[in-house]
Design a protein around this motif. Sequence first.
Motif, mmCIF file in Angstrom:
data_model
loop_
_atom_site.group_PDB
_atom_site.id
_atom_site.type_symbol
_atom_site.label_atom_id
_atom_site.label_comp_id
_atom_site.label_asym_id
_atom_site.label_seq_id
_atom_site.Cartn_x
_atom_site.Cartn_y
_atom_site.Cartn_z
ATOM 1 N N MET A 1 63.313 19.088 22.298
ATOM 2 C CA MET A 1 62.971 20.514 22.390
ATOM 3 C C MET A 1 62.417 20.771 23.785
ATOM 4 O O MET A 1 61.226 20.586 24.035
ATOM 5 C CB MET A 1 61.960 20.901 21.316
ATOM 6 C CG MET A 1 61.523 22.371 21.365
ATOM 7 S SD MET A 1 62.887 23.541 21.245
ATOM 8 C CE MET A 1 63.428 23.264 19.568
ATOM 9 N N ASP A 2 63.286 21.169 24.693
ATOM 10 C CA ASP A 2 62.909 21.386 26.080
ATOM 11 C C ASP A 2 62.040 22.640 26.190
ATOM 12 O O ASP A 2 62.477 23.738 25.822
ATOM 13 C CB ASP A 2 64.162 21.546 26.936
ATOM 14 C CG ASP A 2 63.844 21.661 28.423
ATOM 15 O OD1 ASP A 2 62.654 21.547 28.780
ATOM 16 O OD2 ASP A 2 64.783 21.858 29.212
ATOM 17 N N PRO A 3 60.795 22.522 26.670
ATOM 18 C CA PRO A 3 59.922 23.704 26.761
ATOM 19 C C PRO A 3 60.398 24.740 27.772
ATOM 20 O O PRO A 3 59.881 25.853 27.792
ATOM 21 C CB PRO A 3 58.574 23.107 27.178
ATOM 22 C CG PRO A 3 58.906 21.802 27.819
ATOM 23 C CD PRO A 3 60.123 21.293 27.122
ATOM 24 N N ALA A 4 61.376 24.394 28.616
ATOM 25 C CA ALA A 4 61.916 25.355 29.581
ATOM 26 C C ALA A 4 63.213 25.987 29.094
ATOM 27 O O ALA A 4 63.803 26.803 29.806
ATOM 28 C CB ALA A 4 62.161 24.677 30.928
ATOM 29 N N SER A 5 63.661 25.630 27.897
ATOM 30 C CA SER A 5 64.936 26.145 27.403
ATOM 31 C C SER A 5 64.768 27.509 26.757
ATOM 32 O O SER A 5 63.674 27.891 26.324
ATOM 33 C CB SER A 5 65.532 25.167 26.378
ATOM 34 O OG SER A 5 64.718 25.108 25.220
#
Length: 352
Positions: free
Chosen positions: A304-308
Amino acid sequence: MSAFVDLYPHSDFPFIVPPLRDCLTIRAPCSLGLAPRNTTAYWHEVSDYFCFLALPVIMSLALVMEMLSVVVLIRQVRQSLDTYLMGLSLAAILLLACTTLLVLQHYIGPEPHLVHTQPYSVSCRDWFWYSAIWLLIMMSFERVLTVSATRATTLCSANQAAVVVVMVFAVGLVSALPRFWEYQATSLFNPATNRTSLIAQKTASTATREYNIMYFWYVKSVTLFVPLIMMISMCVMLGCRSRRSALTKRYMAVKHSNGAALSRKIKEESALSTLLILLMSLYMVCSAPAGLLELAAHLAPQWMDPASRTFASLYNILAVLFFFQFDMHFIIYFCFNKQFRITLLTLFCCCC
């Protein structure tokens, strides 16, 4: 789908409620580092637009309901639980007010006076958030002690509860103190637009990796780990201790005029325990998902990429869910607090 982009201002900054990262403002310098928009994932646009429309409605309704709750509770303060509930409603009102200052930039733009208030708004938001959580825990703990006593006695008066409420607000302030020095309004030059922008960003002393990791786990302990463990335990204990057989045993030593009076008293006590069980369950259902999402993004960014944009859309949905719990407080008070219900009806009768 272009209509959604046009209706959702500053869509390059997809967070409705700004997360506590390097920057809080929706201007271009703060959107750097976010992944580009996926034009094939239309659910991002749909969900963001829904949150954009739903959040002000939910927050406005919650603000009105909490203010009405305070008015009713002021007129009826007789028990310690009423004092705790009034403190919880006050904390909710202040939390909603501070959050409004943070999200208002999406609706009227990043005005300079809003940017200057953002560092203080996010600090006070955490202050009242911590206070609301621990007020709920304290009132539930006092209720657990009350129903666990061998005799039907009052363990805490309304005045003593008021002292506890003030102490919880003071502890919440101390817990949120680092936030007051974490952000500041700064003018930055943006080479892409050749303009200078005013943004609220982290100070140099708090932008370090060590500080962010330490404070992240501290916040998660205060708002997620410890509260969830305590709330689950107290829900189980209240559920067991508030059964009719257990309450009847407690009131056996109290002389009532008749069986009907005893039955009515037991019913009222059971309803108050149910009120607190519902408040704790509501907090866990509405708050835990957002905390778990941030925890997953912190521990497993490859998943879960926090920048996505997917994280941003889920974050917005769970932010709306978080504030939805305050819309339900008034309904729970009305359904499971007989004195609150009587006072409210009396108030409306006087107005009519």
